[in-house]
Design a protein around this motif. Structure first.
Motif: not given
Ligand SMILES: [Zn+2]
Length: 251
Positions: A5-16, A53-56, A80-85
């Motif tokens: 879930l931590t990874i999930y929320f990070f990826i969701l954050g970068t996409i949003l 693709i966010p960040i990448l 994007e990074l801040l949002s993931g964080f």
């Protein structure tokens, strides 16, 4: 499960976050609803999926547009990074509970405010109004105790900021006033005061450093919105951290 879930929320954050960048940059100049696909702001070439693709994409393209080779603003991957964080932090601190939804809404509107205010020195009215409706619905379902703390906070945020604007003749603007009103409504009057204290402190320190190092001149105004959302984030999340620490230590 927690790791997943931590990874999930990070990826969701970068996409949003990537989407919030677009909203923050397009809303103030009326380009949001033109249904245009994402394009390079320098050469206007439409971007393909692998350039979005966010960040990448930013890293693989070494911060340059594939077509015109001009630099892409580092604001995009940074946000994007801040949002993931901030998405991950929200989940980490709150876990699965209703307040996680509030945290996600808050960090989302904060993201768009930062982008808009840095790019145009504007906090769009439509953005604040849209989120006011969402926060209103949220506070009907999950009211503050006492519920009228929202009313005092909302009115207090507007009146207090209006007084500061009149007294200081600048420094803060109408967008800041509406933002403080919105925050007072969502967080209640106590956290509004904490937000006031923290944002003016952070604002004074950061602008002092920027002036001293010559990054900015005294005559050009700096957007205050990012300091407000930073102060509000600390008020919202650290309030939670202190409560968590207290509960874990003493119970
Ligand atoms: Zn380009």
């Amino acid at each position: 499960m927690t790791t997943f879930l931590t990874i999930y929320f990070f990826i969701l954050g970068t996409i949003l976050g990537s989407f919030y960048n677009v909203v923050g940059l397009r809303l103030p100049n009326g380009e949001l609803f033109k249904e245009e696909r994402s394009y390079c702001p320098k050469c206007h070439k439409t971007l393909t999926w692998y350039e979005l693709i966010p960040i990448l994409s930013f890293l693989f393209q070494k911060g340059r547009c594939r077509n015109c080779k001009q630099n892409i603003s580092p604001l995009y991957p940074t946000m994007e990074l801040l949002s993931g964080f901030t998405f991950t932090l929200s989940y980490y601190l709150l876990g699965w509970q209703l307040e996680l939804l509030l945290a996600i809404l808050l960090v989302s509107v904060f993201h768009m405010i930062i982008v808009s205010d840095i790019a145009y020195m504007i906090i769009p009215n439509r953005l604040l109004l849209f989120f006011f409706v969402l926060f209103l619905i949220y506070r009907i379902i999950d009211p503050l105790t006492p519920w009228w703390s929202s009313i005092i906070g909302g009115v207090g945020g507007i009146v207090l900021t209006a007084a500061i604007i009149l007294a200081s003749k600048g420094g803060m603007g109408g967008g800041d006033m509406k933002l403080f009103g919105l925050l007072g409504f969502v967080l209640g009057w106590q956290l509004l005061l904490v937000t006031y204290f923290l944002s003016t402190l952070i604002g004074a320190v950061v602008s002092g450093v920027l002036l001293a190092t010559g990054v900015i001149q005294r005559k050009n105004p700096i957007p205050f919105g990012p300091f407000i959302v930073l102060g509000a984030s600390f008020a919202f999340f650290s309030g939670r951290m202190i409560i968590d620490w207290y509960l874990q230590t003493f119970f």
